[in-house]
Write an enzyme that holds these catalytic residues in place. Structure first.
Site, PDB file in Angstrom:
ATOM      1  N   LYS A  18       0.783  -1.104   0.154  1.00 45.39           N
ATOM      2  CA  LYS A  18       0.011   0.093  -0.197  1.00 45.39           C
ATOM      3  C   LYS A  18       0.825   1.220   0.116  1.00 45.39           C
ATOM      4  CE  LYS A  18      -1.712   0.698   3.670  1.00 45.39           C
ATOM      5  NZ  LYS A  18      -1.910   1.436   4.924  1.00 45.39           N
ATOM      6  N   LEU A 447     -36.402  -2.235 -11.829  1.00 48.38           N
ATOM      7  CA  LEU A 447     -36.866  -1.257 -12.912  1.00 48.38           C
ATOM      8  C   LEU A 447     -38.183  -2.134 -13.637  1.00 48.38           C
ATOM      9  CD1 LEU A 447     -34.594   1.090 -14.573  1.00 48.38           C
ATOM     10  CD2 LEU A 447     -36.390   1.528 -12.896  1.00 48.38           C
ATOM     11  N   GLY A 451     -36.520  -7.696 -15.484  1.00 51.34           N
ATOM     12  CA  GLY A 451     -36.375  -9.193 -15.838  1.00 51.34           C
ATOM     13  C   GLY A 451     -36.815  -9.928 -14.578  1.00 51.34           C
ATOM     14  N   SER A 520     -41.614  -2.431  -6.297  1.00 51.74           N
ATOM     15  CA  SER A 520     -41.079  -1.858  -5.080  1.00 51.74           C
ATOM     16  C   SER A 520     -39.917  -0.882  -5.057  1.00 51.74           C
ATOM     17  CB  SER A 520     -40.846  -2.995  -4.102  1.00 51.74           C
ATOM     18  OG  SER A 520     -39.940  -3.867  -4.658  1.00 51.74           O
TER      19      SER A 520
HETATM   20  P1  GDP Z   1       2.249  -1.779   3.160  1.00 49.05           P
HETATM   21  O1  GDP Z   1       2.500  -2.431   4.396  1.00 49.05           O
HETATM   22  O2  GDP Z   1       0.967  -2.454   2.425  1.00 49.05           O
HETATM   23  O3  GDP Z   1       2.202  -0.428   3.129  1.00 49.05           O
HETATM   24  O4  GDP Z   1       3.440  -2.272   2.104  1.00 49.05           O
HETATM   25  P2  GDP Z   1       4.915  -1.652   1.754  1.00 49.05           P
HETATM   26  O5  GDP Z   1       4.492  -0.663   0.595  1.00 49.05           O
HETATM   27  O6  GDP Z   1       5.604  -1.138   2.764  1.00 49.05           O
HETATM   28  O7  GDP Z   1       5.411  -2.664   0.880  1.00 49.05           O
HETATM   29  C1  GDP Z   1       5.899  -4.007   1.640  1.00 49.05           C
HETATM   30  C2  GDP Z   1       7.053  -4.510   0.891  1.00 49.05           C
HETATM   31  O8  GDP Z   1       6.486  -5.038  -0.560  1.00 49.05           O
HETATM   32  C3  GDP Z   1       8.180  -3.669   0.549  1.00 49.05           C
HETATM   33  O9  GDP Z   1       9.324  -4.364   0.883  1.00 49.05           O
HETATM   34  C4  GDP Z   1       7.929  -3.239  -0.864  1.00 49.05           C
HETATM   35  O10 GDP Z   1       9.509  -2.859  -1.438  1.00 49.05           O
HETATM   36  C5  GDP Z   1       7.516  -4.469  -1.510  1.00 49.05           C
HETATM   37  N1  GDP Z   1       6.673  -4.219  -2.662  1.00 49.05           N
HETATM   38  C6  GDP Z   1       5.841  -3.334  -2.905  1.00 49.05           C
HETATM   39  N2  GDP Z   1       5.376  -3.026  -4.183  1.00 49.05           N
HETATM   40  C7  GDP Z   1       5.991  -4.108  -4.799  1.00 49.05           C
HETATM   41  C8  GDP Z   1       5.964  -4.666  -6.317  1.00 49.05           C
HETATM   42  O11 GDP Z   1       5.222  -4.124  -6.965  1.00 49.05           O
HETATM   43  N3  GDP Z   1       6.759  -5.708  -6.684  1.00 49.05           N
HETATM   44  C9  GDP Z   1       7.717  -6.428  -5.427  1.00 49.05           C
HETATM   45  N4  GDP Z   1       8.160  -7.402  -5.993  1.00 49.05           N
HETATM   46  N5  GDP Z   1       7.657  -6.066  -4.265  1.00 49.05           N
HETATM   47  C10 GDP Z   1       6.990  -4.746  -3.945  1.00 49.05           C
END
Ligand code: GDP
Length: 622
Positions: A18, A447, A451, A520
């Site tokens: 995220k 509506l 169906g 309804s």
């Molecule tokens: P959050 O806890 O959901 O906010 O996750 P983070 O953004 O901190 O990511 C968690 C881990 O996943 C980190 O080590 C990132 O580098 C890794 N990561 C995030 N996006 C990707 C991706 O698209 N590919 C890969 N392989 N790793 C990713």
């Protein structure tokens, strides 16, 4: 005036990416100062640690924390289309707190899912809680596609899980996007590594989200925060929650029902003529009406419900259990109401979505509960309205939050108080044992020409063939007999729905599957029908857009409505309120009717099967 940003909540299981995704969005839309990425790259190399995009965000926030102290945790980015505000996936407590603060309203959610792990329990939990923020629309990002070799099969599998989840939680899935947040594929730029993906990038999907509808097409509501009295002047202060309030409007003050008139809107520095949803405003009312904090000013043409009792979905996070008979304080809009837990219908198993029996509300679980209000509550049954959401308190502590599913008022009865329902000597268990399934009401709304009747007949035939006890109550058929005395005025429509609801309830009590096919159009009327058979009512939204229905025009009614031959025709000259949280949606415009019917049959067989989890059905027939 600064342009209002479009608030989007980002949620997902920890480590699914995220923060990286948010950082990537800000970076690729040019939101970070130039050179910041290079600095971070050099710093990471120096320390011998891999580059983590999310550090960019952290550093950025620390900087801003020092500069500005308010709302420091907020992040923005902009597309060619509009500016977005990122609301970070709140913890459970924040979810609930947000539920009652209009300021926390998110228009949509981005759910981040790791392609390797798929939809996790935490993802499910978030999906269940998102409506607490007023969210209906969601975009799922299947992240870390690099870690699954950009395999389309894996994406399809996770997308399937996401669709199931959305269906169960009532979220509207606007797009499912494969992405590599770390490198940027599918976020703002398309990238070359997933040529098979024909859908939008995340930013395109965000830009395609509909604008706020909270100030259009919905009646005005203003929960009153404060009241200033000066001699013969009453000024109510609050934030318009939905609709538009204008100087010169008539309003109703709830719960008293007293009518008043907006003499003037008051704001600094200038008095505006209109205040759309989201505006904090003072309202000088005509005369000396009785108005208090916690009241609601509403459009007289359509007022919110005043509830004696409510069927709600509650997310409980109190330390102590909450059992039937326990008391709590409910805050909905600006109003505090005492509530007593009348009964606990079910716990929702977060992992499977199933309803299971429960004795009391335990921490971090989701329940369907009936609350009886010790004084009237003013509510809506739409989660997009802040009157459709509430927080529960015990003492000063937040105990939980929830959504209003239905209002359960005892209908004003004209019959003698000496009349009481007789208990049957045959209980629901024995009936279920006889028929091999439980009684239920399957209520198809939609509506004209969507169906409903076709699906009702298909369902009836399929269940009957399987040995089930079932019968269709069709709107048109019922109007030839039982409801032959009713027309199509608002009052008659309501009575039409009420009678069908009662009859369907009797069928369900007899152990049958009552299938109702009825336009309804009013949510409140359907809610009243639901209240007849709590826990055994299944609202099915037979969805088809108006253009499709008009093109079908099975009975030639749209044509006649347009020709002015039919007054108050739903969809043309009378409104239709789609269900806010139906148990099932079947989309007959997008999918063949056989598929819709099969889905419906499978759903009913699942929820009414004898071994299905008890759905709060009373053990004794009425
Ligand atoms: P959050 O806890 O959901 O906010 O996750 P983070 O953004 O901190 O990511 C968690 C881990 O996943 C980190 O080590 C990132 O580098 C890794 N990561 C995030 N996006 C990707 C991706 O698209 N590919 C890969 N392989 N790793 C990713």
């Amino acid at each position: 005036m600064s342009e209002r940003a479009f608030p989007v909540v980002f949620a997902g299981h920890v480590d699914h990416g995220k923060s990286t995704l948010v950082a990537r969005l800000v970076l690729d839309t040019g939101g970070f100062p130039d050179g910041r990425l290079d600095e971070l790259r050099r710093a990471s190399e120096r320390r011998g640690v891999p580059l983590e995009l999310s550090f960019l965000l952290d550093a950025f926030q620390v900087e801003r924390d020092q500069a500005v102290t308010i709302d420091a945790s907020r992040v923005w980015f902009r597309s060619p289309q509009r500016r977005y505000e990122v609301i970070d996936a709140p913890g459970h407590r924040e979810f609930v707190r947000h539920a009652v603060s209009a300021a926390g309203d998110a228009r949509a959610a981005v759910l981040v899912v790791d392609a390797r792990e798929g939809v996790s329990e935490q993802t499910r939990r978030h999906a269940l809680l998102l409506p607490l923020l007023g969210v209906r629309d969601a975009i799922v990002v299947v992240n870390k596609m690099d870690a699954v070799d950009f395999a389309r099969e894996r994406f399809d599998a996770v997308a399937g899980e996401a669709r199931t989840l959305a269906q169960r939680t009532g979220l509207e899935l606007r797009a499912i996007v494969p992405a590599v947040a770390r490198d940027g594929d599918g976020v703002v730029a398309r990238g070359a590594r997933m040529p098979w993906h024909e859908g939008p990038t995340l930013l395109e999907a965000l830009d395609a989200l509909p604008e706020a509808r909270r100030d259009r097409d919905v009646p005005m509501r203003l929960p009153v925060q404060d009241v200033y009295r000066r001699d013969e002047v009453r000024i109510a202060v609050g934030t318009v929650d939905e609709g538009v309030l204008r100087a010169g409007d008539d309003v109703v003050i709830l719960p008293s029902g007293e009518g008043s008139h907006v003499e003037e809107l008051i704001a600094f520095p200038a008095a505006p003529e209109r205040a759309p949803a989201g505006t904090a405003i003072g309202v000088r009312l005509r005369g000396v009406p009785f108005v208090r904090p916690g009241d609601v000013l509403a459009d007289p043409a359509a007022v919110p419900a005043i509830a004696e009792a409510l069927d709600v979905t509650v997310f409980w996070l109190g330390e102590e259990r909450l059992a039937a008979g326990d008391f709590a304080q409910m805050r909905c809009g600006t109003r505090d109401t005492g509530v007593v837990v009348e009964r606990i219908d079910a716990r929702i198993d977060v992992a499977t979505g199933e309803r299971v029996a429960a004795e009391a509300l335990e921490r971090n679980e989701v329940y369907e509960v009936r609350l009886r209000c010790t004084e009237p509550a003013i509510v809506e049954t739409r989660p997009a309205s802040s009157l459709g959401r509430f927080a529960l308190y015990r003492g000063d502590a937040i105990g939980g939050g929830g959504l209003v599913r239905a209002v359960v008022n005892r209908r004003a009865r004209r019959s003698s108080p000496n009349v009481a329902a007789q208990r049957s000597g045959v209980d629901a268990e024995r009936r279920a044992a006889r028929w091999g399934h439980r009684g239920a009401v399957v209520w198809l709304t939609g509506l004209p020409s969507a169906g409903k009747s076709t699906l009702a007949r298909e369902l009836e035939a399929a269940l009957f063939a399987a040995g089930w006890n079932t019968y269709v109550l069709d709107g048109d058929t019922v109007r030839t007999g039982l409801n032959g005395d009713l027309g199509f005025s608002a009052e008659d429509r309501r009575e039409n729905v009420r009678r069908v609801g009662e009859v369907a309830g009797l069928f369900a009590d007899s152990g049958a599957i009552a299938i109702v096919a009825l336009v309804s159009p009013n949510a409140a009327d359907r809610d009243a029908a639901r209240a007849v058979v709590p826990g055994r009512f299944h609202e099915v939204y037979v969805r088809a857009d108006r253009a499709t229905c008009e093109a079908r025009d099975a009975k030639g009614l749209y044509r006649r409505a347009h020709a002015g031959e039919i007054a108050d025709f739903t969809g043309v000259t009378a409104p239709y309120e789609p269900p806010a949280a139906p148990e099932l949606v079947v989309d007959t415009a997008r999918r063949p009717v056989e598929d819709c019917a099969a889905e419906l049959v499978a759903y009913v067989r699942r929820v009414a099967a004898n071994d299905a989890a008890p759905a709060g059905a009373p053990a004794v027939s009425r």
